[in-house]
Write a protein that holds these residues in place. Structure first.
Motif, PDB file in Angstrom:
ATOM      1  N   GLY A   1      13.482  53.710 -16.798  1.00  0.00           N
ATOM      2  CA  GLY A   1      14.630  53.495 -17.685  1.00  0.00           C
ATOM      3  C   GLY A   1      15.099  54.797 -18.308  1.00  0.00           C
TER       4      GLY A   1
ATOM      5  N   SER B   1       1.158  60.240 -16.772  1.00  0.00           N
ATOM      6  CA  SER B   1       2.132  59.268 -17.308  1.00  0.00           C
ATOM      7  C   SER B   1       3.420  59.186 -16.482  1.00  0.00           C
ATOM      8  CB  SER B   1       2.481  59.600 -18.754  1.00  0.00           C
ATOM      9  OG  SER B   1       1.336  59.471 -19.561  1.00  0.00           O
ATOM     10  N   ASN B   2       3.843  60.329 -15.889  1.00  0.00           N
ATOM     11  CA  ASN B   2       5.130  60.275 -15.187  1.00  0.00           C
ATOM     12  C   ASN B   2       5.207  59.132 -14.179  1.00  0.00           C
ATOM     13  OD1 ASN B   2       7.820  61.698 -14.375  1.00  0.00           O
ATOM     14  ND2 ASN B   2       6.757  61.267 -12.457  1.00  0.00           N
TER      15      ASN B   2
ATOM     16  N   LYS C   1       3.712  56.406 -14.139  1.00  0.00           N
ATOM     17  CA  LYS C   1       3.550  55.088 -14.759  1.00  0.00           C
ATOM     18  C   LYS C   1       4.858  54.597 -15.368  1.00  0.00           C
ATOM     19  CE  LYS C   1      -0.772  55.745 -13.820  1.00  0.00           C
ATOM     20  NZ  LYS C   1      -1.834  56.049 -14.743  1.00  0.00           N
TER      21      LYS C   1
ATOM     22  N   CYS D   1       6.256  59.841 -26.355  1.00  0.00           N
ATOM     23  CA  CYS D   1       6.233  58.386 -26.597  1.00  0.00           C
ATOM     24  C   CYS D   1       6.669  57.647 -25.329  1.00  0.00           C
ATOM     25  CB  CYS D   1       7.093  58.042 -27.810  1.00  0.00           C
ATOM     26  SG  CYS D   1       6.636  58.978 -29.278  1.00  0.00           S
ATOM     27  N   GLY D   2       7.487  56.611 -25.463  1.00  0.00           N
ATOM     28  CA  GLY D   2       7.882  55.829 -24.287  1.00  0.00           C
ATOM     29  C   GLY D   2       9.111  56.382 -23.602  1.00  0.00           C
ATOM     30  N   GLN D   3       9.423  57.674 -23.829  1.00  0.00           N
ATOM     31  CA  GLN D   3      10.699  58.188 -23.318  1.00  0.00           C
ATOM     32  C   GLN D   3      10.636  59.546 -22.628  1.00  0.00           C
ATOM     33  OE1 GLN D   3      11.969  57.622 -27.196  1.00  0.00           O
ATOM     34  NE2 GLN D   3      12.109  55.424 -26.848  1.00  0.00           N
ATOM     35  N   GLY D   4       9.435  59.930 -22.216  1.00  0.00           N
ATOM     36  CA  GLY D   4       9.297  61.268 -21.636  1.00  0.00           C
ATOM     37  C   GLY D   4      10.038  61.461 -20.330  1.00  0.00           C
ATOM     38  N   PHE D   5      10.137  60.379 -19.534  1.00  0.00           N
ATOM     39  CA  PHE D   5      10.854  60.515 -18.257  1.00  0.00           C
ATOM     40  C   PHE D   5      12.336  60.767 -18.519  1.00  0.00           C
ATOM     41  CE2 PHE D   5      13.194  58.205 -14.806  1.00  0.00           C
ATOM     42  CZ  PHE D   5      13.046  59.199 -13.847  1.00  0.00           C
ATOM     43  N   MET D   6      12.910  59.995 -19.454  1.00  0.00           N
ATOM     44  CA  MET D   6      14.349  60.168 -19.705  1.00  0.00           C
ATOM     45  C   MET D   6      14.650  61.467 -20.457  1.00  0.00           C
ATOM     46  SD  MET D   6      15.090  57.201 -22.600  1.00  0.00           S
ATOM     47  CE  MET D   6      14.082  55.883 -21.955  1.00  0.00           C
TER      48      MET D   6
ATOM     49  N   ASP E   1      -1.885  72.345 -13.647  1.00  0.00           N
ATOM     50  CA  ASP E   1      -2.191  70.922 -13.876  1.00  0.00           C
ATOM     51  C   ASP E   1      -3.553  70.593 -13.272  1.00  0.00           C
ATOM     52  OD1 ASP E   1      -0.171  68.295 -14.588  1.00  0.00           O
ATOM     53  OD2 ASP E   1      -2.134  67.899 -13.699  1.00  0.00           O
ATOM     54  N   GLU E   2      -4.291  69.792 -13.987  1.00  0.00           N
ATOM     55  CA  GLU E   2      -5.643  69.468 -13.496  1.00  0.00           C
ATOM     56  C   GLU E   2      -5.613  68.444 -12.359  1.00  0.00           C
ATOM     57  OE1 GLU E   2      -8.188  67.457 -16.375  1.00  0.00           O
ATOM     58  OE2 GLU E   2      -6.432  67.108 -17.607  1.00  0.00           O
TER      59      GLU E   2
ATOM     60  N   VAL F   1      -6.917  73.456 -17.923  1.00  0.00           N
ATOM     61  CA  VAL F   1      -6.848  74.500 -18.954  1.00  0.00           C
ATOM     62  C   VAL F   1      -7.966  74.263 -19.956  1.00  0.00           C
ATOM     63  CG1 VAL F   1      -5.454  75.490 -20.811  1.00  0.00           C
ATOM     64  CG2 VAL F   1      -4.377  74.873 -18.636  1.00  0.00           C
TER      65      VAL F   1
ATOM     66  N   SER G   1       6.339  64.709 -16.559  1.00  0.00           N
ATOM     67  CA  SER G   1       7.752  64.399 -16.841  1.00  0.00           C
ATOM     68  C   SER G   1       8.465  65.546 -17.533  1.00  0.00           C
ATOM     69  CB  SER G   1       7.860  63.195 -17.770  1.00  0.00           C
ATOM     70  OG  SER G   1       7.229  62.071 -17.245  1.00  0.00           O
ATOM     71  N   VAL G   2       7.740  66.307 -18.348  1.00  0.00           N
ATOM     72  CA  VAL G   2       8.358  67.417 -19.085  1.00  0.00           C
ATOM     73  C   VAL G   2       8.113  68.747 -18.380  1.00  0.00           C
ATOM     74  CG1 VAL G   2       8.268  68.715 -21.254  1.00  0.00           C
ATOM     75  CG2 VAL G   2       8.175  66.201 -21.289  1.00  0.00           C
TER      76      VAL G   2
ATOM     77  N   ILE H   1       8.630  53.233 -15.831  1.00  0.00           N
ATOM     78  CA  ILE H   1       9.369  52.303 -14.965  1.00  0.00           C
ATOM     79  C   ILE H   1      10.764  52.829 -14.613  1.00  0.00           C
ATOM     80  CG2 ILE H   1       8.019  50.311 -15.792  1.00  0.00           C
ATOM     81  CD1 ILE H   1      10.656  49.318 -17.136  1.00  0.00           C
TER      82      ILE H   1
HETATM   83  C1  LIG Z   1       4.136  51.366 -18.364  1.00  0.00           C
HETATM   84  C2  LIG Z   1       4.965  52.548 -18.792  1.00  0.00           C
HETATM   85  C3  LIG Z   1       6.347  52.486 -18.698  1.00  0.00           C
HETATM   86  C4  LIG Z   1       7.132  53.565 -19.096  1.00  0.00           C
HETATM   87  N1  LIG Z   1       8.485  53.506 -18.910  1.00  0.00           N
HETATM   88  C5  LIG Z   1       9.263  54.557 -19.248  1.00  0.00           C
HETATM   89  C6  LIG Z   1      10.661  54.529 -19.013  1.00  0.00           C
HETATM   90  O1  LIG Z   1      11.207  53.550 -18.529  1.00  0.00           O
HETATM   91  N2  LIG Z   1      11.384  55.630 -19.347  1.00  0.00           N
HETATM   92  C7  LIG Z   1      10.816  56.757 -19.914  1.00  0.00           C
HETATM   93  O2  LIG Z   1      11.529  57.706 -20.198  1.00  0.00           O
HETATM   94  N3  LIG Z   1       9.483  56.819 -20.114  1.00  0.00           N
HETATM   95  C8  LIG Z   1       8.697  55.748 -19.820  1.00  0.00           C
HETATM   96  N4  LIG Z   1       7.345  55.794 -20.040  1.00  0.00           N
HETATM   97  C9  LIG Z   1       6.784  56.939 -20.796  1.00  0.00           C
HETATM   98  C10 LIG Z   1       6.626  58.172 -19.932  1.00  0.00           C
HETATM   99  O3  LIG Z   1       5.836  57.842 -18.802  1.00  0.00           O
HETATM  100  C11 LIG Z   1       5.965  59.298 -20.742  1.00  0.00           C
HETATM  101  O4  LIG Z   1       6.630  59.477 -21.975  1.00  0.00           O
HETATM  102  C12 LIG Z   1       6.044  60.624 -19.991  1.00  0.00           C
HETATM  103  O5  LIG Z   1       5.588  60.503 -18.671  1.00  0.00           O
HETATM  104  C13 LIG Z   1       5.251  61.716 -20.724  1.00  0.00           C
HETATM  105  O6  LIG Z   1       5.526  62.927 -20.079  1.00  0.00           O
HETATM  106  P1  LIG Z   1       4.608  64.213 -20.284  1.00  0.00           P
HETATM  107  O7  LIG Z   1       5.160  65.274 -19.427  1.00  0.00           O
HETATM  108  O8  LIG Z   1       4.442  64.441 -21.735  1.00  0.00           O
HETATM  109  O9  LIG Z   1       3.168  63.743 -19.747  1.00  0.00           O
HETATM  110  P2  LIG Z   1       2.655  63.587 -18.225  1.00  0.00           P
HETATM  111  O10 LIG Z   1       3.740  63.164 -17.318  1.00  0.00           O
HETATM  112  O11 LIG Z   1       1.428  62.745 -18.286  1.00  0.00           O
HETATM  113  O12 LIG Z   1       2.253  65.064 -17.842  1.00  0.00           O
HETATM  114  C14 LIG Z   1       1.192  65.751 -18.504  1.00  0.00           C
HETATM  115  C15 LIG Z   1       0.408  66.528 -17.465  1.00  0.00           C
HETATM  116  O13 LIG Z   1      -0.481  67.408 -18.140  1.00  0.00           O
HETATM  117  C16 LIG Z   1      -1.637  67.546 -17.352  1.00  0.00           C
HETATM  118  N5  LIG Z   1      -2.731  68.048 -18.211  1.00  0.00           N
HETATM  119  C17 LIG Z   1      -3.175  67.501 -19.362  1.00  0.00           C
HETATM  120  N6  LIG Z   1      -4.155  68.255 -19.885  1.00  0.00           N
HETATM  121  C18 LIG Z   1      -4.344  69.290 -19.039  1.00  0.00           C
HETATM  122  C19 LIG Z   1      -5.234  70.412 -19.028  1.00  0.00           C
HETATM  123  N7  LIG Z   1      -6.119  70.633 -20.013  1.00  0.00           N
HETATM  124  N8  LIG Z   1      -5.158  71.261 -17.992  1.00  0.00           N
HETATM  125  C20 LIG Z   1      -4.275  71.068 -16.980  1.00  0.00           C
HETATM  126  N9  LIG Z   1      -3.413  70.032 -16.955  1.00  0.00           N
HETATM  127  C21 LIG Z   1      -3.438  69.151 -17.964  1.00  0.00           C
HETATM  128  C22 LIG Z   1      -1.875  66.142 -16.827  1.00  0.00           C
HETATM  129  O14 LIG Z   1      -2.690  66.157 -15.667  1.00  0.00           O
HETATM  130  C23 LIG Z   1      -0.454  65.641 -16.573  1.00  0.00           C
HETATM  131  O15 LIG Z   1      -0.065  65.775 -15.225  1.00  0.00           O
HETATM  132  C24 LIG Z   1       6.528  54.735 -19.627  1.00  0.00           C
HETATM  133  C25 LIG Z   1       5.128  54.810 -19.705  1.00  0.00           C
HETATM  134  C26 LIG Z   1       4.339  53.728 -19.289  1.00  0.00           C
HETATM  135  C27 LIG Z   1       2.856  53.844 -19.391  1.00  0.00           C
END
Ligand SMILES: Cc1cc2nc3c(=O)[nH]c(=O)nc-3n(C[C@H](O)[C@H](O)[C@H](O)COP(=O)(O)OP(=O)(O)OC[C@H]3O[C@@H](n4cnc5c(N)ncnc54)[C@H](O)[C@@H]3O)c2cc1C
Length: 384
Positions: A50, A43-44, A46, A338-343, A34-35, A174, A14-15, A48
């Motif tokens: 919002g 998480s992305n 997963k 937290c619960g807001q990474g997509f937004m 990305d692995e 990594v 998501s980020v 929903i």
């Molecule tokens: C049921 C549910 C509902 C949700 N609803 C919402 C919502 O409505 N709105 C909202 O904004 N957010 C929502 N979220 C939260 C959101 O999904 C997360 O906050 C967000 O996806 C986190 O983004 P990220 O980029 O930090 O992590 P991710 O999207 O998980 O990306 C991290 C990436 O890092 C990679 N990685 C990790 N370690 C390594 C490594 N050592 N080497 C290579 N790659 C690695 C992983 O493979 C992964 O692809 C929800 C989450 C859940 C579970």
């Protein structure tokens, strides 16, 4: 080591993906590692979907306001369908106490210029026809908030980042971030080694493990949440409905009808279930369905298509951790969403590009004040 990149981003989620887009469009050479086999697989996908700017603090508000501009304008500006809907968010109140809490928070939100108002029960019943009126005192309604598809959105951001020149290595984990003095020398994976001037940790659930590779520590812990989606039906209600009444076993739950007519929902377990537990449980459905149908009886006849379990990468205070590391000059944290990474993703991606290019605005500096890596983590966000 081959080509030296301006920036290596760890994590295509998501980020990481919107960050790669913003960095590549800023003219930098970017490598995302990305692995998993393709973007958005943790998480992305997963989430929903919002998307709201109606938070309680400047940093999240500003980042999400920019994200909303990007999500909302994406189809017109970039041509891809990402399922954006300006359906708004609502927090109905069924007690005087809850009404007061939400109205107090609205004052703070008005102070930040957010478009949010109190609607009386009859008007709320027009927005969510058939909602339980028993004890309903009214609801907040923020019409500029919305929703989009996390799957379509990350795909769109990914392909646009490729077009802008970003490179990706999938299926590579990594495993090392060797340091010399206060600088990371390279990003080492299980398949190679990449030279880069700057490193961004956008590793979601694995934020802590990746930080430790650089000799740093971030308090990010995965917190399990389940979600589900129904069959599509004709649109019959407007905003995201967030019911924040706690009950034994769950703190709150929320649902909305997406651009294809499917109702998407999830619940917040209480106490939290920490760790990474990918399997769905038999607790989730009975728990969430009972609560949803009590609140909104019209949902009773909908058929659920599938459910899943994922994690929020949680911080102790509910705020992300973003900014340059104090002791490693070319390492940037972008974790703890937290619960807001997509937004947060698209707005944060642009902010990360400004951090890398050292073009932060006064607003950015204030925003980053909410997300400081070295803070005490003693507060709690009002609507985390
Ligand atoms: C049921 C549910 C509902 C949700 N609803 C919402 C919502 O409505 N709105 C909202 O904004 N957010 C929502 N979220 C939260 C959101 O999904 C997360 O906050 C967000 O996806 C986190 O983004 P990220 O980029 O930090 O992590 P991710 O999207 O998980 O990306 C991290 C990436 O890092 C990679 N990685 C990790 N370690 C390594 C490594 N050592 N080497 C290579 N790659 C690695 C992983 O493979 C992964 O692809 C929800 C989450 C859940 C579970």
């Amino acid at each position: 080591m081959g080509k030296a990149y301006d920036v290596a981003v760890i994590g295509a989620g998501s980020v990481g993906v919107p960050a790669a887009l913003a960095l590549a469009r800023a003219g930098l050479s970017v490598l995302v590692i990305d692995e998993m086999a393709s973007p958005g697989q943790l998480s992305n996908k997963k989430a929903i979907g919002g998307i709201r700017a109606t938070h309680s603090d400047f940093g999240k508000i500003r980042v999400c306001q920019r994200s909303i501009e990007i999500f909302k304008g994406w189809k017109e500006a970039e041509g891809d369908e990402i399922g954006w809907l300006s359906n708004g968010y609502s927090y109905p109140a069924y007690s005087a106490d809850m009404e007061k809490k939400l109205k107090d928070l609205m004052q703070v939100q008005h102070g930040f210029g957010l478009n949010i108002r109190w609607v009386l029960p009859d008007e709320y019943n027009e927005l969510v026809p058939g909602i339980s009126m028993k004890g309903l005192r009214g609801s907040t309604f923020s019409p500029e908030d919305g929703s989009a598809s996390p799957l379509l959105a990350i795909n769109a951001f990914y392909f646009k980042s490729l077009a802008a020149g970003a490179e990706y290595r999938f299926g590579e984990k990594v495993t090392g971030l060797p340091r010399q003095g206060g600088r990371i020398q390279a990003v080492v994976t299980d398949r190679g080694e990449y030279a880069c001037a700057e490193v961004i940790n956008a590793a979601g659930n694995s934020a802590q493990a990746v930080s430790r590779l650089a000799g740093l520590d971030v308090p990010v812990e995965p917190d399990n949440h389940e979600g589900a989606i129904t069959e599509p039906v004709k649109p019959f209600f407007g905003p995201m409905v967030v019911d924040i009444r706690p009950e034994p076993g769950s703190a709150n739950y929320y649902f909305y009808q997406n651009h294809e007519g499917q109702v998407v929902f999830c619940i917040t377990p209480d106490p939290p279930i920490l760790g990474v537990h990918p399997e769905s449980t038999s607790v989730f459905f009975p728990q969430v369905a009972r609560r949803m149908v009590q609140l909104y009886p019209r949902l009773a006849s909908l058929r659920v298509r599938r459910s899943w379990r994922g994690q929020y990468p949680m911080t102790p205070d509910g705020f992300p951790i973003v900014g340059r590391a104090a002791t490693v000059e070319n390492y940037i944290h972008a974790v703890g969403m937290c619960g807001q990474g997509f937004m947060l993703g698209p707005g944060l991606g642009e902010l990360l590009a400004r951090i890398v290019t050292r073009r932060q605005t006064a607003d950015d500096v204030r925003t980053l004040g909410s997300f400081l890596p070295g803070r005490a983590f003693s507060g709690i966000e009002a609507l985390k």
